[in-house]
Design an enzyme around this catalytic site. Structure first.
Site, short mmCIF file in Angstrom:
data_model
loop_
_atom_site.label_atom_id
_atom_site.label_comp_id
_atom_site.label_asym_id
_atom_site.label_seq_id
_atom_site.Cartn_x
_atom_site.Cartn_y
_atom_site.Cartn_z
N GLU A 384 0.85 -1.19 0.00
CA GLU A 384 0.00 0.00 0.00
C GLU A 384 0.89 1.24 0.00
O GLU A 384 1.15 1.80 -1.03
CB GLU A 384 -0.96 -0.03 1.19
CG GLU A 384 -2.03 1.04 1.09
CD GLU A 384 -3.33 0.66 1.77
OE1 GLU A 384 -3.46 -0.43 2.32
OE2 GLU A 384 -4.25 1.50 1.73
N ASP A 391 -5.22 10.25 6.52
CA ASP A 391 -4.18 9.96 7.51
C ASP A 391 -3.28 11.19 7.71
O ASP A 391 -2.97 11.58 8.84
CB ASP A 391 -3.32 8.77 7.06
CG ASP A 391 -4.16 7.54 6.74
OD1 ASP A 391 -5.18 7.68 6.05
OD2 ASP A 391 -3.79 6.43 7.16
N GLU A 654 -2.16 0.61 13.37
CA GLU A 654 -3.31 1.00 12.54
C GLU A 654 -4.62 0.80 13.29
O GLU A 654 -5.55 1.58 13.18
CB GLU A 654 -3.30 0.12 11.28
CG GLU A 654 -4.46 0.38 10.35
CD GLU A 654 -4.31 -0.37 9.03
OE1 GLU A 654 -3.62 -1.41 9.02
OE2 GLU A 654 -4.88 0.08 8.02
C1 BGC Z 1 -5.31 2.85 4.62
C2 BGC Z 1 -5.83 3.92 5.54
C3 BGC Z 1 -6.66 4.80 4.69
C4 BGC Z 1 -7.83 3.94 4.34
C5 BGC Z 1 -8.99 4.60 3.73
C6 BGC Z 1 -6.48 2.04 4.19
O1 BGC Z 1 -6.16 0.99 3.40
O2 BGC Z 1 -4.31 2.11 5.18
O3 BGC Z 1 -5.01 4.40 6.45
O4 BGC Z 1 -6.96 6.04 5.19
O5 BGC Z 1 -7.45 2.82 3.61
O6 BGC Z 1 -9.95 4.54 4.61
#
Ligand code: BGC
Length: 770
Positions: A384, A391, A654
């Site tokens: 990712e 964030d 997370e």
């Molecule tokens: C990420 C998050 C991001 C989210 C969207 C995830 O896969 O790791 O931190 O904000 O997707 O909601």
């Protein structure tokens, strides 16, 4: 000409010796900061884009090497080189690496702007023969990154470099990439952001093939304004573990982002493989499931002579490294983990009498380091690592305490504005690699919240000027998507990762997404009005002030019940409504009480997700519940900030329960152990425990208002504001606060003591009791 692998060992040695330095951005031979000033004068490119002129190995896609041998007939007075690439590059002159930056040219939306770096190489050229070599890896341009994206920006790597030499007799010479360069292969084999890199020490750089001129153009090129990724702290393994499965695992004691340099001898062609993981599983085995498809593997093929190996065009998020291929026992001294992150100036320190809070603060800082490489990312390890706007937004205020992020976030905001959609919607991730998907409340509001934060913290009026069209376009997107001033047409992530009841007892803390969206619609409109006020845009002030009233009115009509409860009876609903002044004055105290009651109903636990968490303790403090804010902060059972600390975290997780009390994982699908979002509590700690608050933009006026609580007996913190260092140091003596405050020159401060006494002071160090 052959360049032996030795030079790579030399790079590593050189750079390792510069370890732990918070080297300033213009250090070594990077002209980085000067370059920003040169911005006005567009660079005249004489150099041509070049690509390889041979059929590459399309399976491995190894790094490509480009080389030019040239002679300086006279004494060099000065020399600079401008370089960029499609892909990532590393340059060297002779056996010396150019600059101290990694992962250059960084990551911008390459379809819209590609930065070139400029380095002072005067001292690297010698009279007589010189050799300039540039290796180019796949990086974000065409490597595997994000959700397994391949060839995202293009299929071909390319290089553009222009060396400008001025001799002592005043004559100038330009050596640019052109058809006279040669290309070939070298030690760096397959490489990608997600999967890692192969470095074969037995392969020399052999550039004996012709290059091809590429008609790529110069229109996307811009001078570098990024904060370079450089090497920082180094770690030696604190333990060599043999896991129950018999794996050899090194524990570096800290979840960090970077890579491991190995000082390896071995036998010629022996292969050392390093796999990277953040955690061990319940049984103590090496755990990689949360990396998802990212292979995160560094492979070093040995020469048989002791030398240093490290990757170049990848990075890993890890605490543990599984080693295979070492014959005999592992000597931990041969392994050094190196942290890589943007070379921001550290600006904050925070320490208090509670060791768990100090660990939390360290974890927040490590979360920032690990996710502030070229762009602010959600996480640094799995498939990712994207510039998730939500964030970045929720963490930005805390980030600005720990490091000077003015330049760093301004740089990213430039891409944010470029990637904004014609209808004003904002992509979920910047650079946008999700084809424009966006428009989510709390994510897209990074377009208003971050510029406003940079204005407040740094007095950066320019960023408001620059971003104003983007801020306004985002508010207009919401306005146009509204019916009777209710914004209810977009898709939203909502209060992402808020509390879910593990026992299915009906206590999930779900906040209605439209209700959240209406709050952020109001907040962004307020910030737009604030910006319009600073920039003196009278028509906009009038228009959006009247709109804001209507947005709040629509909210009150739709989401407040007759008794003053909110439609969603959740902490996040109350927090957002109170933080953004959505409620009539008369309803606020009651709403704060509902919030406090809600927290008590969860046995004094928070239940907020990404959007409620940053404001939770601020709202409690504002409405007279600081004690409850402390209770939440010091809570150490799930969900809480200290639960991960208790479970041994060295970064911010997370999920509130990434690892459960029995050691099992909450999930494998989305379980990062280095995600800074929940670290947003750092801002409250600086502002309320230490009491360092903003009085006016750029801290020209400072408010010092420590509010001791939670059994803390002392706190010591500092913050380097634009005028200099603010320092606070307090201790409790028989319940009385003994406070020392230092205010920098050019700032004034209002000091508010717990007993309510208020003092005005100028720069200097002052002592208070109260
Ligand atoms: C990420 C998050 C991001 C989210 C969207 C995830 O896969 O790791 O931190 O904000 O997707 O909601």
């Amino acid at each position: 000409m052959k360049t032996p692998i030795k030079i790579f060992a030399l790079y590593a040695l050189l750079l390792l010796s510069a370890k732990t330095s918070y080297a300033n951005t213009a250090s070594l031979n990077s002209l980085h900061t000067k370059d920003k000033e040169q911005d006005q004068q567009p660079l005249q490119w004489k150099a041509q884009w070049i690509t390889i002129g041979y059929a590459e190995d399309t399976i491995a896609k190894p790094a490509q090497y480009f080389q030019k041998n040239f002679s300086c007939a006279k004494k060099v007075k000065s020399a600079i080189i401008h370089i960029t690439a499609h892909g990532l590059y590393e340059a060297s002159i002779g056996d010396k690496r150019v600059g101290n930056a990694y992962l250059t040219p960084g990551w911008t939306d390459y379809n819209k702007r590609l930065e070139y770096q400029t380095y002072d190489v005067t001292n690297m050229l010698k009279k007589g023969d010189n050799s300039l070599t540039v290796s180019v890896g796949n990086g974000w341009y065409r490597g595997v990154f994000g959700f397994e994206m391949h060839d995202f920006y293009g299929k071909e790597l390319a290089l553009l470099a222009q060396l400008e030499i001025t001799y002592t007799d005043g004559k100038k010479e330009i050596i640019g990439t052109d058809a006279s360069w040669k290309c070939g292969t070298g030690p760096v084999g397959a490489n990608s952001i997600n999967h890692g890199e192969i470095v074969d020490g037995n392969k020399s750089i052999v550039c004996d093939k012709p290059v091809t001129i590429a008609n790529t153009g110069y229109d996307k090129l811009v001078a570098d304004t990024s904060v370079h990724v450089t090497k920082h702290e180094t770690f030696k393994p604190i333990k060599v573990i043999t896991t129950p499965k018999g794996e050899m695992v090194l524990d570096f004691g800290q979840n960090l982002v970077g890579w491991v340099v190995v000082n390896a001898g071995g036998r010629k062609s022996d292969t050392i493989n390093l796999l990277h993981a953040e955690v061990l599983d319940k049984a103590g085995n090496f755990y990689m499931d949360n990396m998802r498809t990212a292979k995160v593997k560094a492979t070093y093929i040995l020469t048989g002579k002791k030398q240093l190996y490290e990757p170049h065009f990848t990075y890993f998020g890890f605490r543990y490294v599984k080693v295979t291929g070492v014959h005999g026992t592992i000597n931990p001294d041969d392994f050094t983990a190196v942290a890589l992150y943007a070379d921001m100036k550290p600006t904050g320190t925070f320490e208090c009498s509670n060791p768990m809070l100090n660990k939390l603060q360290q974890n927040i800082v490590w979360g920032q380091r690990g996710n502030f490489l070229c762009i602010p990312t959600d996480c640094p390890q799995r498939d990712e690592r994207l510039g998730w706007t939500g964030d970045a937004q929720v963490f930005s205020r805390t980030a600005a305490f720990n490091y000077d992020v003015n330049q760093y976030l301004s740089h990213w905001l430039a891409d944010l504005a470029l990637d904004q959609q014609p209808n004003g919607s904002l992509p979920h991730v910047i650079p946008d690699v999700l084809n424009g998907a966006g428009g989510s409340a709390g994510w897209a509001d990074s377009s208003t919240i971050i510029p406003w934060t940079l204005y407040e913290v740094y007095g950066n009026k320019q960023i408001l000027e620059t971003q104003y069209p983007s801020m306004k376009a985002w508010v207009e997107f919401m306005r146009k998507g509204s019916n009777n001033n209710l914004w209810n047409t977009s898709w939203h992530f909502g209060d992402w990762l808020s509390y879910r009841d593990p026992h299915d007892d009906g206590t999930d803390a779900i906040t209605n997404k439209q209700e959240i969206a209406q709050c952020f619609y109001a907040h962004s409109t307020q910030l737009l009005i604030n910006a319009a006020t600073v920039l003196n845009k009278k028509d906009d002030i009038a228009f959006y002030t009247s709109l804001l009233e209507k947005i709040k009115e629509a909210y009150r009509h739709e989401y407040i019940t007759g008794s003053g409860r909110l439609l969603s009876d959740t902490q996040t609903a109350y927090v957002l409504a109170l933080q953004f002044d959505m409620l009539p004055e008369a309803n606020r105290a009651a709403a704060a009480k509902y919030l406090a009651d809600n927290i008590h109903n969860y046995k004094d636990h928070l239940t907020t997700g990404f959007l409620g968490t940053p404001y939770l303790c601020h709202v409690l403090s504002r409405f007279g519940y600081t004690d409850l804010a402390y209770t939440l902060l010091l809570q150490d059972t799930f969900p809480s900030w200290l639960y991960p600390v208790k479970m041994g975290a060295t970064t911010i997780w997370e999920r509130w329960d990434g690892i459960k009390t029995d050691g099992s994982f909450q999930t494998t699908y989305m379980n990062s152990f280095n995600h800074y979002a929940y670290g947003a509590i750092g801002d409250w700690m600086y502002q309320n425990i230490a009491g360092i608050q903003l009085g006016s933009p750029g801290y020209k006026n400072i408010v010092i208002k420590p509010v001791p609580g939670g059994g803390l007996t002392w706190c010591k913190a500092s913050y380097d504001c634009p005028n200099g260092k603010i320092a606070v140091d307090w201790k409790l003596n028989a319940g009385k606060l003994m406070l020392n405050v230092t205010i920098p020159k050019g700032s004034t401060a209002t000091v508010i003591l717990p007993d309510g006494k208020t003092k005005q002071v100028n720069s200097g160090t002052h002592h208070f009791e109260g």
